[in-house]
Each structure stands twice: as C-alpha cells, then as structure tokens.
Design a protein around this motif. Structure first.
Motif, PDB file in Angstrom:
ATOM      1  N   ILE A 170       4.782  -0.164 159.655  1.00 50.60           N
ATOM      2  CA  ILE A 170       5.321  -1.391 159.059  1.00 50.60           C
ATOM      3  C   ILE A 170       6.849  -1.371 159.026  1.00 50.60           C
ATOM      4  N   CYS A 171       7.401  -0.207 158.715  1.00 49.94           N
ATOM      5  CA  CYS A 171       8.838  -0.106 158.428  1.00 49.94           C
ATOM      6  C   CYS A 171       9.621   0.388 159.639  1.00 49.94           C
ATOM      7  N   ASN A 172      10.914   0.202 159.585  1.00 45.98           N
ATOM      8  CA  ASN A 172      11.801   0.618 160.663  1.00 45.98           C
ATOM      9  C   ASN A 172      11.871   2.137 160.771  1.00 45.98           C
ATOM     10  N   SER A 173      12.050   2.794 159.610  1.00 44.67           N
ATOM     11  CA  SER A 173      12.087   4.260 159.587  1.00 44.67           C
ATOM     12  C   SER A 173      11.641   4.752 158.219  1.00 44.67           C
ATOM     13  N   VAL A 174      11.207   6.007 158.182  1.00 45.33           N
ATOM     14  CA  VAL A 174      10.768   6.634 156.931  1.00 45.33           C
ATOM     15  C   VAL A 174      11.501   7.961 156.786  1.00 45.33           C
ATOM     16  N   THR A 175      12.169   8.136 155.656  1.00 43.94           N
ATOM     17  CA  THR A 175      12.815   9.413 155.347  1.00 43.94           C
ATOM     18  C   THR A 175      12.008  10.092 154.243  1.00 43.94           C
ATOM     19  N   VAL A 176      11.508  11.287 154.542  1.00 47.44           N
ATOM     20  CA  VAL A 176      10.753  12.066 153.561  1.00 47.44           C
ATOM     21  C   VAL A 176      11.709  13.034 152.868  1.00 47.44           C
ATOM     22  N   ILE A 177      11.737  12.982 151.552  1.00 42.43           N
ATOM     23  CA  ILE A 177      12.570  13.890 150.757  1.00 42.43           C
ATOM     24  C   ILE A 177      11.645  14.867 150.036  1.00 42.43           C
ATOM     25  N   HIS A 178      11.879  16.157 150.271  1.00 44.84           N
ATOM     26  CA  HIS A 178      10.988  17.181 149.713  1.00 44.84           C
ATOM     27  C   HIS A 178      11.809  18.300 149.066  1.00 44.84           C
ATOM     28  N   ARG A 179      11.307  18.805 147.954  1.00 50.44           N
ATOM     29  CA  ARG A 179      12.037  19.811 147.173  1.00 50.44           C
ATOM     30  C   ARG A 179      12.018  21.197 147.824  1.00 50.44           C
ATOM     31  N   ILE A 188      -2.737  19.863 159.887  1.00 50.28           N
ATOM     32  CA  ILE A 188      -2.938  18.699 160.753  1.00 50.28           C
ATOM     33  C   ILE A 188      -2.083  17.517 160.311  1.00 50.28           C
ATOM     34  N   MET A 189      -1.987  17.286 158.980  1.00 48.60           N
ATOM     35  CA  MET A 189      -1.176  16.179 158.464  1.00 48.60           C
ATOM     36  C   MET A 189       0.311  16.469 158.663  1.00 48.60           C
ATOM     37  N   ALA A 190       0.716  17.710 158.412  1.00 53.28           N
ATOM     38  CA  ALA A 190       2.126  18.087 158.576  1.00 53.28           C
ATOM     39  C   ALA A 190       2.552  17.935 160.031  1.00 53.28           C
ATOM     40  N   ASP A 191       1.709  18.422 160.954  1.00 54.80           N
ATOM     41  CA  ASP A 191       2.045  18.335 162.384  1.00 54.80           C
ATOM     42  C   ASP A 191       2.213  16.891 162.831  1.00 54.80           C
ATOM     43  N   ARG A 192       1.306  16.034 162.377  1.00 56.21           N
ATOM     44  CA  ARG A 192       1.392  14.621 162.754  1.00 56.21           C
ATOM     45  C   ARG A 192       2.705  14.008 162.292  1.00 56.21           C
ATOM     46  N   ALA A 193       3.051  14.295 161.036  1.00 57.34           N
ATOM     47  CA  ALA A 193       4.271  13.706 160.467  1.00 57.34           C
ATOM     48  C   ALA A 193       5.519  14.257 161.154  1.00 57.34           C
ATOM     49  N   LEU A 194       5.547  15.574 161.387  1.00 61.51           N
ATOM     50  CA  LEU A 194       6.718  16.201 162.000  1.00 61.51           C
ATOM     51  C   LEU A 194       6.942  15.722 163.432  1.00 61.51           C
ATOM     52  N   LYS A 195       5.870  15.336 164.102  1.00 64.61           N
ATOM     53  CA  LYS A 195       5.980  14.867 165.499  1.00 64.61           C
ATOM     54  C   LYS A 195       6.283  13.375 165.589  1.00 64.61           C
ATOM     55  N   ASN A 196       6.175  12.658 164.475  1.00 64.32           N
ATOM     56  CA  ASN A 196       6.372  11.207 164.511  1.00 64.32           C
ATOM     57  C   ASN A 196       7.868  10.892 164.611  1.00 64.32           C
ATOM     58  N   PRO A 197       8.284  10.188 165.666  1.00 64.92           N
ATOM     59  CA  PRO A 197       9.723   9.932 165.842  1.00 64.92           C
ATOM     60  C   PRO A 197      10.331   9.018 164.787  1.00 64.92           C
ATOM     61  N   LYS A 198       9.505   8.284 164.042  1.00 63.90           N
ATOM     62  CA  LYS A 198      10.030   7.366 163.025  1.00 63.90           C
ATOM     63  C   LYS A 198      10.202   8.036 161.659  1.00 63.90           C
ATOM     64  N   ILE A 199       9.786   9.317 161.548  1.00 62.88           N
ATOM     65  CA  ILE A 199       9.899  10.036 160.279  1.00 62.88           C
ATOM     66  C   ILE A 199      10.971  11.112 160.386  1.00 62.88           C
ATOM     67  N   LYS A 200      11.914  11.104 159.445  1.00 63.44           N
ATOM     68  CA  LYS A 200      12.888  12.195 159.370  1.00 63.44           C
ATOM     69  C   LYS A 200      12.747  12.862 158.005  1.00 63.44           C
ATOM     70  N   PHE A 201      13.212  14.111 157.910  1.00 61.66           N
ATOM     71  CA  PHE A 201      12.995  14.916 156.702  1.00 61.66           C
ATOM     72  C   PHE A 201      14.314  15.390 156.112  1.00 61.66           C
ATOM     73  N   ILE A 202      14.375  15.331 154.789  1.00 65.61           N
ATOM     74  CA  ILE A 202      15.490  15.939 154.060  1.00 65.61           C
ATOM     75  C   ILE A 202      14.873  17.020 153.172  1.00 65.61           C
ATOM     76  N   TRP A 203      15.221  18.282 153.477  1.00 65.80           N
ATOM     77  CA  TRP A 203      14.576  19.418 152.823  1.00 65.80           C
ATOM     78  C   TRP A 203      15.362  19.889 151.613  1.00 65.80           C
ATOM     79  N   ASP A 204      14.691  20.675 150.778  1.00 58.10           N
ATOM     80  CA  ASP A 204      15.323  21.359 149.634  1.00 58.10           C
ATOM     81  C   ASP A 204      16.100  20.392 148.748  1.00 58.10           C
ATOM     82  N   SER A 205      15.591  19.195 148.581  1.00 56.41           N
ATOM     83  CA  SER A 205      16.361  18.167 147.876  1.00 56.41           C
ATOM     84  C   SER A 205      15.515  17.402 146.870  1.00 56.41           C
ATOM     85  N   GLY A 206      16.181  16.979 145.807  1.00 57.96           N
ATOM     86  CA  GLY A 206      15.530  16.162 144.778  1.00 57.96           C
ATOM     87  C   GLY A 206      16.342  14.913 144.520  1.00 57.96           C
TER      88      GLY A 206
END
Length: 314
Positions: A170-179, A188-206
């Motif tokens: 639905i959306c243009n991009s998704v940024t996942v923020i994880h602590r 299986i869920m992690a691999d799918r998300a990590l391979k999705n070009p529309k999802i980016k991750f910000i680690w170690d963050s709150g």
C-alpha cells in the motif's frame, strides 16, 4: 443460590456482542459484562472500512454502539461491571464482580479480547485518537489511509514483519525501527522482510517522540540510537506500533490452558472445560479482525446453545 443465568458473556467487543445477539435470539437471556473497555479495541479505532455491510466508512465507536443496541434490542442484558474472579471448578460457574456481586452461569463465553502494547509516549497517546490513524497498532485496519506514504513500523517480531510486509503493498516505503541488532521474528518472516526492497531497517534504536502532535497527524519520529546515544529524526506519514498484544486472560490463570504469551489454548471456540467457550482475540493470534471476532462470537453462542439443549434433553 444467587442469580443463575443460562449464559454469561465476559467482554463487549465484536465477539462478545455477536455471541449475545445469537444467544438472545435463542431466548437464553444472555448477560454481558462490559468490562474496562466497553466495545473492545474498535472503540479506539477511528474509521472502519473493512466491516461488511457499510458502503461508507463508519467510526469504530459508532459501530460498537450499533452492535450493543442490537444486542439489547433482541434481549441481552448489559452490565458495566468489571469481573474480579471466575471459578470454573464446578458448574454452574461462579462469576464475581469487583463489587462482590456473584452470578452463576450454566455456560460462559470468554470474549475479553487482547490489548495492544504501546510505547507509552504522550505523543503516541494523543495521535492514536486522530481521525487519520496517524499512530496505529493495526496495519490491516489503518494501512489503507496511508496509501503512497512513507511509514514506520516499530518492532522486530513476527507481528512487526507481517505488518511491514502488508504495508509494502500500500505504502511507498516502510522503515522498521527495532531496539536490537537482529530480528526476533521467525527465520522465514525475517528473511522475507530483509529481502523486500521497500523495507529498510534502523537497528539498536528506540523512539523518543512521535512528531506531529500540533498538526494532529504524524510527520515523523525522533529516534535515539541505544548504543551511541545519537538522536535523529525520520520523516513518515504514519507510525505502526507492532510490539505485540497482551490477551486479557489473567482471570483464568491456573484454570484454563494458555500459551507462553497468555492466549487461551482452545479447540476452536471450545475450552477444555465443558460449557466454557472462548471467542475473538482472547485466543486468536492469527487474524485479529473485528469480522473474524464476530464470527467466533457466533460460533461460541451456537456451541453454548447446543450444550444447554443437550443437557436439558437428558
């Protein structure tokens, strides 16, 4: 004995009220205890677009008011009391309110639901109640309102990855923020998300703050890196909190089987105790929709009706 009812329903969300409608139409004179959140999670939802029968969006509280009125019209009694104790060790079951009133029930439907876990920020609380669904705990419910936007998902488990994957459609991009620096989600869920070009991750963050309170719509978040202490801002049109749900099952600890999170373990709508049924988010970890909760409420009521009929025929 104190008051005896054919069926008592604990909870007044879509599951509880649908169960009440079916039980009332079978002339079982159901008693519904509303509990601390009358109407359930839909009362903190703004526009509902995916409940069948409404060509135009309906406000969550308005939909639940209509269900409540319908249940009362067909013969349901609704009480605003909270339940303090339930004894399932013998039938009829004993249900005690926090004011000390005791009601006995030939059958019981547990529809106490689950509560979304939140970050606990003041800005989050304010923006949760805006019509735009600026802060939400349900991508399936509110993602559509943010079509084409850049959005944020908070969390690192399966729920967060499911929400993120859904939002990419639905959306243009998704940024996942994880602590943390790795996902807690299944491989299986992690691999799918990590391979999705529309999802980016910000680690170690709150998230320190959700921005946009003045405008009454989200415009981004202020994020703190938990390792370096660095503060940054990320622009976004909506924030989806996906750090899990807590089922409201503490009343039944030690009486009914639960999984590690506290969801009831059932066989469909049947619990292991005869005459005791469950409906909706109190055991549903998969769908968590108003329409599926309503369907489960219908199923629980029909099972309760059949149970009473079988008993009376002996």
């Amino acid at each position: 004995m104190s008051e005896l009812r054919d069926i008592v329903i604990i909870g007044s969300g879509p599951a509880g009220l649908t169960a009440a409608i079916y039980a009332a139409r079978a002339e079982l004179k159901p008693l519904v205890f509303e509990g601390p959140q009358p109407g359930g999670q839909l009362t903190i939802t703004t526009e509902v677009e995916n409940f069948p029968g409404f060509a135009h969006p309906i406000e969550g509280p308005e939909l639940m008011d209509a269900m409540r009125e319908q249940a009362i019209r067909v013969g349901t009694e609704v009480r605003m009391d909270w339940i303090g104790k339930v004894d399932l060790s013998q039938r009829p079951f004993a249900i005690e309110t926090t004011t000390g009133e005791v009601v006995h029930a030939k059958t019981l439907v547990i529809a106490t639901g689950a509560s979304a876990k939140w970050l606990g920020l003041e800005s989050e609380t304010i923006l949760r109640s805006t019509p735009s669904g600026a802060v939400s705990a349900c991508a399936t419910c509110d993602g559509f309102f943010h079509k084409g936007k850049d959005v944020i998902v908070v969390g690192g488990g399966d729920t967060a990855m499911e929400e993120a994957m859904y939002l990419t459609r639905i959306c243009n991009s998704v940024t996942v923020i994880h602590r943390r620096d790795t996902l807690r989600a299944s491989k299986i869920m992690a691999d799918r998300a990590l391979k999705n070009p529309k999802i980016k991750f910000i680690w170690d963050s709150g998230i320190e703050e959700i921005l946009g309170v003045e405008e009454k719509k989200a415009r981004g978040v202020r994020v703190k890196n938990l390792k370096t202490g660095e503060i940054s801002e990320i622009a976004a049109g909506a924030v989806f909190i996906a750090i899990g749900h807590q089922p409201n099952t503490s009343l039944f600890t030690g009486q009914l089987p639960m999984d590690e999170t506290g969801y009831l373990v059932t066989d469909g709508v049947k619990t292991p105790i005869e005459g005791c049924f469950a409906a909706g988010d109190v055991y549903d970890t998969v769908y968590r929709q108003a329409v599926t909760a309503a369907g489960m409420g219908c199923m629980a009521a029909i099972e309760a009706i059949r149970f009473i009929e079988a008993e009376e025929s002996h």
